[in-house]
Design an enzyme around this catalytic site. Structure first.
Site, mmCIF file in Angstrom:
data_model
loop_
_atom_site.group_PDB
_atom_site.id
_atom_site.type_symbol
_atom_site.label_atom_id
_atom_site.label_comp_id
_atom_site.label_asym_id
_atom_site.label_seq_id
_atom_site.Cartn_x
_atom_site.Cartn_y
_atom_site.Cartn_z
ATOM 1 N N HIS A 48 46.251 42.705 35.989
ATOM 2 C CA HIS A 48 47.468 42.119 36.535
ATOM 3 C C HIS A 48 48.613 42.815 35.805
ATOM 4 O O HIS A 48 48.412 43.337 34.696
ATOM 5 C CB HIS A 48 47.518 40.611 36.278
ATOM 6 C CG HIS A 48 46.480 39.860 37.055
ATOM 7 N ND1 HIS A 48 45.400 39.261 36.462
ATOM 8 C CD2 HIS A 48 46.362 39.641 38.386
ATOM 9 C CE1 HIS A 48 44.652 38.696 37.406
ATOM 10 N NE2 HIS A 48 45.205 38.914 38.575
ATOM 11 N N ASP A 51 48.775 41.461 32.446
ATOM 12 C CA ASP A 51 47.654 41.776 31.547
ATOM 13 C C ASP A 51 48.028 43.033 30.759
ATOM 14 O O ASP A 51 47.672 43.189 29.594
ATOM 15 C CB ASP A 51 46.367 42.091 32.332
ATOM 16 C CG ASP A 51 45.775 40.879 33.029
ATOM 17 O OD1 ASP A 51 45.826 39.775 32.455
ATOM 18 O OD2 ASP A 51 45.243 41.046 34.147
HETATM 19 C C1 XLS Z 1 41.647 34.743 42.440
HETATM 20 C C2 XLS Z 1 41.504 36.180 42.489
HETATM 21 C C3 XLS Z 1 42.142 36.937 41.360
HETATM 22 C C4 XLS Z 1 42.347 38.329 41.839
HETATM 23 C C5 XLS Z 1 43.292 39.185 41.112
HETATM 24 O O1 XLS Z 1 41.105 33.978 43.209
HETATM 25 O O2 XLS Z 1 40.166 36.528 42.654
HETATM 26 O O3 XLS Z 1 41.390 36.849 40.217
HETATM 27 O O4 XLS Z 1 41.122 38.965 41.932
HETATM 28 O O5 XLS Z 1 44.573 38.759 41.235
#
Ligand code: XLS
Ligand code: MG
Length: 343
Positions: A48, A51
Site C-alpha cells: 500500500h 506500507d
Molecule cells: C482487502 C484486500 C486488500 C487488498 C489490497 O479485502 O484484499 O488487502 O488486497 O489493498
C-alpha cells in the site's frame, strides 16, 4: 508452465487485532518482514502507499519519493522486487464515504492525491503496477448515491491516473462488499466493463482475489479464467474463504482444496507468469496464532500452492479427454479427488 514467482504484502503479517478485540501479537518491523519474506522464498513485495511511506499525509511530493527510495534500498538489500502499490483509500477520515466516488468533491481530490502519490512511489520502487481495491467505493445507504454517477466517477478517476503517468498499468481488485454495503465494481466482469470505458483499456486490468470471488458467490478459478481469456489478469491474491461472510483471507486451499487446485490449474494452463506476473498471496493468520508462528499461515499457503503446482503437473490430460469423450464426468471427478487425496 509452473514454478511461479510468489509475492506477499507486509499486512499479511499482522498483530491479530480485529473489529472485536485488540492485538494478540507484537508488531514486526518492516525490514524484519522483508528479510523473512526473502528467506521464505518470496520474489516480490506488494505495497500500500503507506506500507512504503507510513507518514505519507505529512510529507510533500518530493519527500514522499525520498522515503520510497529508502524502501527500494531495503528491497534491493534482500533481492526482492516490488509488485505493485495500492493507495489505501479507506483509513483516512477524508475517505469515510469513499474515495473516487465520495459525494464530497474535496475528499475526491484527496483520493486522487493519494493515487498520484502511489504512482510516484511505484515508480521509485521500480514497478508500473497500481492496484485499486475499491474498499469504500459504493454506498452504505442505497439512496445516498446514484450508481450511475458513482460508476462514471470511477472511470473519470482512472482516466486521470492513466493521464498522470502514460506508462502505468491499473489493476482493479474487485470485491462485492465489506466494508461497503454495495460495491459498484464487485466482480472481475465489472472490472472488464470499467476497463473498456476508460481512455486506455489496454492499461486497465484486474487482480482477482479468491476470497472476494467467493464473497460474490463465484468460483475464483472461473473468475481467473474469465480475466485470462480477456488478456487482463495481471495479478492474483490467492487465499481461501468459508462461504459468504466477512472477508476471512484464510490460508490458501484450507477450505476448498479442489477449488484451490483449479485456480492453480487455470493459471498454469494459461502460462500465467510468463509476462512477469506474480502469484500473490493475501492471507491472514488466525487471531489465536502466537508470535512464534506469525509467518506460519504464509509458509503454509506457499507450501500448499507449490504442492498444487505439482498436482497440476501430474494431471492426466489424456484421461481427462477420454472422460470427456465418453461423458464419464463421474470418473473424471473421482480421478481429481484421488489425485488430491494422494490415493
Ligand atoms: C482487502 C484486500 C486488500 C487488498 C489490497 O479485502 O484484499 O488487502 O488486497 O489493498
Ligand atoms: Mg487482496
Amino acid at each position: 508452465m509452473s514454478g511461479f514467482k510468489y509475492s506477499v504484502g507486509p499486512w499479511n503479517v499482522h498483530n491479530g487485532a480485529d473489529s472485536y478485540g485488540p492485538a494478540t501479537r507484537e508488531e514486526i518491523d518492516f525490514e524484519t518482514k522483508v528479510k523473512t519474506f526473502a528467506e521464505m522464498g518470496f520474489s516480490a513485495i506488494q505495497f500500500h502507499d503507506d506500507d512504503a511511506v507510513p507518514n505519507i499525509n505529512d510529507l510533500n511530493e518530493e519527500e514522499i519519493k525520498g522515503e520510497a527510495r529508502k524502501v527500494k534500498a531495503v528491497l534491493d538489500k534482500y533481492g526482492l522486487k516490488a509488485e505493485f502499490v495500492a493507495p489505501r483509500l479507506w483509513m483516512d477520515p477524508r475517505t469515510a464515504e469513499g474515495g473516487y466516488m465520495s459525494t464530497s468533491a474535496k475528499d475526491r481530490e484527496y483520493a486522487l492525491w493519494r493515487s498520484y502519490r502511489s504512482i510516484d512511489i511505484a515508480r521509485e520502487l521500480g514497478t508500473d503496477k497500481i492496484v485499486l481495491w475499491l474498499a469504500r467505493e459504493g454506498t452504505l445507504c442505497a439512496e445516498s448515491k446514484s450508481p450511475v454517477w458513482a460508476t462514471k466517477k470511477l472511470v473519470e478517476a482512472l482516466d486521470l491516473m492513466l493521464a498522470y503517468d502514460g506508462g502505468i498499468k491499473i489493476l482493479i481488485e474487485p470485491k462485492p462488499n465489506e466494508p461497503i454495503d454495495r460495491s459498484v465494481c464487485g466482480t472481475i466482469g465489472h472490472v472488464m466493463g470499467v476497463s473498456a470505458a476508460t481512455a486506455d483499456p489496454s492499461r486497465v486490468g484486474g487482480l482477482l482475489e479468491s476470497a472476494h470471488a467467493i464473497l460474490a458467490g463465484l468460483d475464483p478459478s472461473h473468475e481467473i479464467g474469465f480475466a485470462l481469456a480477456m488478456g487482463k489478469l495481471w495479478g492474483v491474491h490467492l487465499n481461501d474463504q468459508n462461504g459468504m461472510k466477512f472477508d476471512q483471507d484464510k490460508t490458501f486451499g484450507v477450505e476448498n482444496l479442489r477449488q484451490a487446485f483449479n485456480q492453480v490449474k487455470v493459471l498454469m494452463e494459461n502460462n500465467y507468469g510468463s509476462n512477469g506476473e506474480y502469484v500473490g498471496l493475501d492471507v491472514k493468520a488466525m487471531r489465536t496464532t502466537t508470535d512464534r508462528d506469525s509467518y506460519k499461515h504464509l509458509a503454509n499457503s506457499l507450501k500448499i500452492a507449490r504442492m498444487l503446482e505439482k498436482k497440476v503437473e501430474k494431471f492426466d490430460y489424456a484421461f481427462q479427454r477420454r472422460c470427456v469423450e465418453t461423458r464419464d464426468f463421474e470418473a473424471l471427478e473421482m480421478y481429481v479427488m484421488e489425485l488430491l487425496m494422494g490415493a
